[in-house]
Design a protein around this motif. Sequence first.
Motif, PDB file in Angstrom:
ATOM      1  N   ILE A   7       0.868  -1.182   0.000  1.00  0.00           N
ATOM      2  CA  ILE A   7       0.000   0.000   0.000  1.00  0.00           C
ATOM      3  C   ILE A   7       0.903   1.229   0.000  1.00  0.00           C
ATOM      4  O   ILE A   7       1.713   1.406   0.904  1.00  0.00           O
ATOM      5  CB  ILE A   7      -0.923   0.028   1.233  1.00  0.00           C
ATOM      6  CG1 ILE A   7      -1.705  -1.275   1.376  1.00  0.00           C
ATOM      7  CG2 ILE A   7      -1.849   1.242   1.180  1.00  0.00           C
ATOM      8  CD1 ILE A   7      -2.644  -1.596   0.236  1.00  0.00           C
ATOM      9  N   THR A   8       0.781   2.042  -1.017  1.00  0.00           N
ATOM     10  CA  THR A   8       1.639   3.210  -1.151  1.00  0.00           C
ATOM     11  C   THR A   8       0.806   4.487  -1.220  1.00  0.00           C
ATOM     12  O   THR A   8      -0.344   4.458  -1.649  1.00  0.00           O
ATOM     13  CB  THR A   8       2.521   3.103  -2.410  1.00  0.00           C
ATOM     14  OG1 THR A   8       1.688   2.940  -3.563  1.00  0.00           O
ATOM     15  CG2 THR A   8       3.473   1.917  -2.314  1.00  0.00           C
ATOM     16  N   LEU A   9       1.418   5.570  -0.793  1.00  0.00           N
ATOM     17  CA  LEU A   9       0.812   6.894  -0.872  1.00  0.00           C
ATOM     18  C   LEU A   9       1.767   7.795  -1.641  1.00  0.00           C
ATOM     19  O   LEU A   9       2.912   7.963  -1.241  1.00  0.00           O
ATOM     20  CB  LEU A   9       0.587   7.464   0.525  1.00  0.00           C
ATOM     21  CG  LEU A   9      -0.353   6.680   1.424  1.00  0.00           C
ATOM     22  CD1 LEU A   9      -0.208   7.125   2.862  1.00  0.00           C
ATOM     23  CD2 LEU A   9      -1.772   6.865   0.960  1.00  0.00           C
ATOM     24  N   ASP A  10       1.287   8.336  -2.745  1.00  0.00           N
ATOM     25  CA  ASP A  10       2.112   9.212  -3.570  1.00  0.00           C
ATOM     26  C   ASP A  10       1.204  10.314  -4.114  1.00  0.00           C
ATOM     27  O   ASP A  10       0.243  10.022  -4.827  1.00  0.00           O
ATOM     28  CB  ASP A  10       2.726   8.409  -4.717  1.00  0.00           C
ATOM     29  CG  ASP A  10       3.660   9.218  -5.585  1.00  0.00           C
ATOM     30  OD1 ASP A  10       3.556  10.471  -5.621  1.00  0.00           O
ATOM     31  OD2 ASP A  10       4.504   8.605  -6.255  1.00  0.00           O
ATOM     32  N   PRO A  11       1.493  11.571  -3.767  1.00  0.00           N
ATOM     33  CA  PRO A  11       0.629  12.668  -4.213  1.00  0.00           C
ATOM     34  C   PRO A  11       0.467  12.747  -5.726  1.00  0.00           C
ATOM     35  O   PRO A  11      -0.524  13.281  -6.215  1.00  0.00           O
ATOM     36  CB  PRO A  11       1.327  13.922  -3.690  1.00  0.00           C
ATOM     37  CG  PRO A  11       2.263  13.468  -2.647  1.00  0.00           C
ATOM     38  CD  PRO A  11       2.599  12.037  -2.951  1.00  0.00           C
ATOM     39  N   ILE A  13       0.090  10.147  -7.720  1.00  0.00           N
ATOM     40  CA  ILE A  13      -0.668   8.992  -8.224  1.00  0.00           C
ATOM     41  C   ILE A  13      -2.039   8.978  -7.546  1.00  0.00           C
ATOM     42  O   ILE A  13      -2.144   8.946  -6.321  1.00  0.00           O
ATOM     43  CB  ILE A  13       0.077   7.670  -7.947  1.00  0.00           C
ATOM     44  CG1 ILE A  13       1.425   7.670  -8.667  1.00  0.00           C
ATOM     45  CG2 ILE A  13      -0.755   6.468  -8.381  1.00  0.00           C
ATOM     46  CD1 ILE A  13       2.300   6.485  -8.350  1.00  0.00           C
ATOM     47  N   CYS A  14      -3.080   9.033  -8.351  1.00  0.00           N
ATOM     48  CA  CYS A  14      -4.471   8.983  -7.874  1.00  0.00           C
ATOM     49  C   CYS A  14      -4.735   9.996  -6.759  1.00  0.00           C
ATOM     50  O   CYS A  14      -5.381   9.677  -5.756  1.00  0.00           O
ATOM     51  CB  CYS A  14      -4.837   7.566  -7.435  1.00  0.00           C
ATOM     52  SG  CYS A  14      -4.856   6.391  -8.800  1.00  0.00           S
ATOM     53  N   HIS A  15      -4.196  11.182  -6.918  1.00  0.00           N
ATOM     54  CA  HIS A  15      -4.430  12.287  -5.973  1.00  0.00           C
ATOM     55  C   HIS A  15      -3.999  11.948  -4.547  1.00  0.00           C
ATOM     56  O   HIS A  15      -4.573  12.437  -3.580  1.00  0.00           O
ATOM     57  CB  HIS A  15      -5.895  12.720  -5.989  1.00  0.00           C
ATOM     58  CG  HIS A  15      -6.411  13.030  -7.353  1.00  0.00           C
ATOM     59  ND1 HIS A  15      -6.053  14.173  -8.042  1.00  0.00           N
ATOM     60  CD2 HIS A  15      -7.229  12.335  -8.193  1.00  0.00           C
ATOM     61  CE1 HIS A  15      -6.631  14.187  -9.225  1.00  0.00           C
ATOM     62  NE2 HIS A  15      -7.340  13.076  -9.345  1.00  0.00           N
ATOM     63  N   ARG A  24      -1.824   2.414 -10.397  1.00  0.00           N
ATOM     64  CA  ARG A  24      -3.019   3.262 -10.332  1.00  0.00           C
ATOM     65  C   ARG A  24      -4.263   2.440  -9.977  1.00  0.00           C
ATOM     66  O   ARG A  24      -5.298   2.521 -10.639  1.00  0.00           O
ATOM     67  CB  ARG A  24      -3.200   4.010 -11.649  1.00  0.00           C
ATOM     68  CG  ARG A  24      -2.065   4.995 -11.871  1.00  0.00           C
ATOM     69  CD  ARG A  24      -2.295   5.884 -13.071  1.00  0.00           C
ATOM     70  NE  ARG A  24      -1.159   6.758 -13.265  1.00  0.00           N
ATOM     71  CZ  ARG A  24      -0.950   7.881 -12.612  1.00  0.00           C
ATOM     72  NH1 ARG A  24      -1.794   8.275 -11.695  1.00  0.00           N
ATOM     73  NH2 ARG A  24       0.114   8.611 -12.857  1.00  0.00           N
ATOM     74  N   TYR A  25      -4.125   1.674  -8.919  1.00  0.00           N
ATOM     75  CA  TYR A  25      -5.238   0.900  -8.369  1.00  0.00           C
ATOM     76  C   TYR A  25      -5.468   1.362  -6.938  1.00  0.00           C
ATOM     77  O   TYR A  25      -4.806   0.891  -6.012  1.00  0.00           O
ATOM     78  CB  TYR A  25      -4.942  -0.606  -8.367  1.00  0.00           C
ATOM     79  CG  TYR A  25      -4.795  -1.207  -9.739  1.00  0.00           C
ATOM     80  CD1 TYR A  25      -5.899  -1.345 -10.580  1.00  0.00           C
ATOM     81  CD2 TYR A  25      -3.564  -1.645 -10.194  1.00  0.00           C
ATOM     82  CE1 TYR A  25      -5.762  -1.899 -11.835  1.00  0.00           C
ATOM     83  CE2 TYR A  25      -3.421  -2.203 -11.444  1.00  0.00           C
ATOM     84  CZ  TYR A  25      -4.523  -2.330 -12.266  1.00  0.00           C
ATOM     85  OH  TYR A  25      -4.396  -2.878 -13.511  1.00  0.00           O
ATOM     86  N   PRO A  26      -6.398   2.289  -6.736  1.00  0.00           N
ATOM     87  CA  PRO A  26      -6.676   2.726  -5.361  1.00  0.00           C
ATOM     88  C   PRO A  26      -7.232   1.575  -4.529  1.00  0.00           C
ATOM     89  O   PRO A  26      -7.996   0.736  -5.018  1.00  0.00           O
ATOM     90  CB  PRO A  26      -7.733   3.813  -5.537  1.00  0.00           C
ATOM     91  CG  PRO A  26      -7.629   4.245  -6.961  1.00  0.00           C
ATOM     92  CD  PRO A  26      -7.179   3.036  -7.721  1.00  0.00           C
ATOM     93  N   VAL A  27      -6.856   1.545  -3.275  1.00  0.00           N
ATOM     94  CA  VAL A  27      -7.350   0.538  -2.344  1.00  0.00           C
ATOM     95  C   VAL A  27      -8.878   0.556  -2.348  1.00  0.00           C
ATOM     96  O   VAL A  27      -9.520  -0.502  -2.366  1.00  0.00           O
ATOM     97  CB  VAL A  27      -6.791   0.785  -0.930  1.00  0.00           C
ATOM     98  CG1 VAL A  27      -7.508  -0.064   0.101  1.00  0.00           C
ATOM     99  CG2 VAL A  27      -5.298   0.523  -0.901  1.00  0.00           C
TER     100      VAL A  27
END
Length: 76
Positions: A7-11, A13-15, A24-27
């Motif tokens: 699980i990654t957080l990147d401003p 990618i996908c906001h 680009r698959y949001p949880v």
Amino acid sequence: MNHSGRITLDPSICHGKPCIRGLRYPVESLLELLAGGMSTEEILADYEDLEREDVLAALSYAARLAHVKRMERFAA
């Protein structure tokens, strides 16, 4: 399950929403598919770059977010 790395957080990618491995698959999308009745196998067949561990990591992540110490009633 330890979902770190999955699980990654990147401003950029996908906001900045939590996503699977920087893809680009949001949880939330995976959770919506599961809630809609799709099986893990169906999801993996439709999205070939996902792995079983990715789906499990999304569920684990959601479980941790839903964890609460206690519930209190609010007066109406």
